[in-house]
Design an enzyme around this catalytic site. Structure first.
Site, PDB file in Angstrom:
ATOM      1  N   ASN A 105       0.833  -1.202   0.000  1.00  0.00           N
ATOM      2  CA  ASN A 105       0.000   0.000   0.000  1.00  0.00           C
ATOM      3  C   ASN A 105       0.868   1.253   0.000  1.00  0.00           C
ATOM      4  O   ASN A 105       1.951   1.287   0.586  1.00  0.00           O
ATOM      5  CB  ASN A 105      -0.995   0.007   1.170  1.00  0.00           C
ATOM      6  CG  ASN A 105      -0.382  -0.305   2.519  1.00  0.00           C
ATOM      7  OD1 ASN A 105       0.614  -1.007   2.621  1.00  0.00           O
ATOM      8  ND2 ASN A 105      -0.982   0.214   3.565  1.00  0.00           N
ATOM      9  N   ILE A 106       0.385   2.260  -0.702  1.00  0.00           N
ATOM     10  CA  ILE A 106       1.129   3.513  -0.866  1.00  0.00           C
ATOM     11  C   ILE A 106       0.189   4.665  -0.516  1.00  0.00           C
ATOM     12  O   ILE A 106      -0.717   4.993  -1.289  1.00  0.00           O
ATOM     13  CB  ILE A 106       1.678   3.649  -2.303  1.00  0.00           C
ATOM     14  CG1 ILE A 106       2.585   2.448  -2.634  1.00  0.00           C
ATOM     15  CG2 ILE A 106       2.444   4.967  -2.456  1.00  0.00           C
ATOM     16  CD1 ILE A 106       3.107   2.410  -4.063  1.00  0.00           C
ATOM     17  N   GLU A 146      -3.002  -4.300  -3.238  1.00  0.00           N
ATOM     18  CA  GLU A 146      -3.445  -5.144  -4.358  1.00  0.00           C
ATOM     19  C   GLU A 146      -3.307  -4.434  -5.699  1.00  0.00           C
ATOM     20  O   GLU A 146      -2.786  -5.014  -6.664  1.00  0.00           O
ATOM     21  CB  GLU A 146      -4.883  -5.616  -4.118  1.00  0.00           C
ATOM     22  CG  GLU A 146      -5.050  -6.518  -2.887  1.00  0.00           C
ATOM     23  CD  GLU A 146      -5.326  -5.774  -1.595  1.00  0.00           C
ATOM     24  OE1 GLU A 146      -4.919  -4.601  -1.460  1.00  0.00           O
ATOM     25  OE2 GLU A 146      -5.954  -6.366  -0.708  1.00  0.00           O
ATOM     26  N   CYS A 158     -10.790  -3.271  -4.080  1.00  0.00           N
ATOM     27  CA  CYS A 158      -9.734  -4.199  -4.532  1.00  0.00           C
ATOM     28  C   CYS A 158     -10.341  -5.475  -5.092  1.00  0.00           C
ATOM     29  O   CYS A 158      -9.804  -6.052  -6.045  1.00  0.00           O
ATOM     30  CB  CYS A 158      -8.791  -4.536  -3.381  1.00  0.00           C
ATOM     31  SG  CYS A 158      -7.666  -3.182  -2.993  1.00  0.00           S
TER      32      CYS A 158
END
Ligand code: THU
Length: 130
Positions: free
Chosen positions: A41-42, A54, A88
């Site tokens: 995750n960013i 994802e 996602c």
């Protein structure tokens, strides 16, 4: 699932940019080209601009030239099970089949296995746009 996919997801988690939630997530895809693509995750200071692990992995897969998810593993350091969020699920479904297996992992390995159909029943599908 072989150990390499789990380890790839776990190792990817270390690359999370999650200074706001402090909730690292890792994902790993085994694609139809036989390769493993990973993501974390960013997050962003403008919170809605951040994204999940994802789609990072999906982006890597697409840019690697692969077309299909054969199997996928997801892990979050702080949760025993981290089922992909709703958005996602739709993103994964785009590149998966109904029987594609999604593995929910903790730091010791796979804790739960779901098919795409189980993860996202009654998903949005139509031939009208294809
Ligand atoms: N997150 C993921 O990376 N994948 C999910 O399926 C659920 C949530 C991330 C987004 C955010 O950076 C953090 O976890 C807390 O929600």
């Amino acid at each position: 699932m072989s150990q390499d996919l789990f380890e790839a997801a776990r190792d990817a988690m270390a690359f999370a940019h999650a200074p706001y939630s402090k909730f690292p997530v890792g994902a790993a895809i085994r694609a139809d080209d036989g390769k493993i693509y990973t993501g974390a995750n960013i997050e962003n200071l403008s919170f809605p601009q951040g994204w999940c692990a994802e789609p990072t992995a999906i982006g890597c897969m697409v840019m690697g030239g692969a077309k299909k998810i054969v199997e996928m593993a997801v892990i979050a350091e702080k949760l025993a099970l981290c089922p992909p969020c709703g958005g996602c699920r739709q993103k994964i479904a785009e590149f998966a089949a109904a029987d594609t297996r999604i593995y929910l992992c903790d730091e010791t390995g796979v804790k739960k296995t779901l098919t795409m159909e189980e993860l996202l029943p009654l998903s949005f599908k139509t031939d009208l746009l294809g």
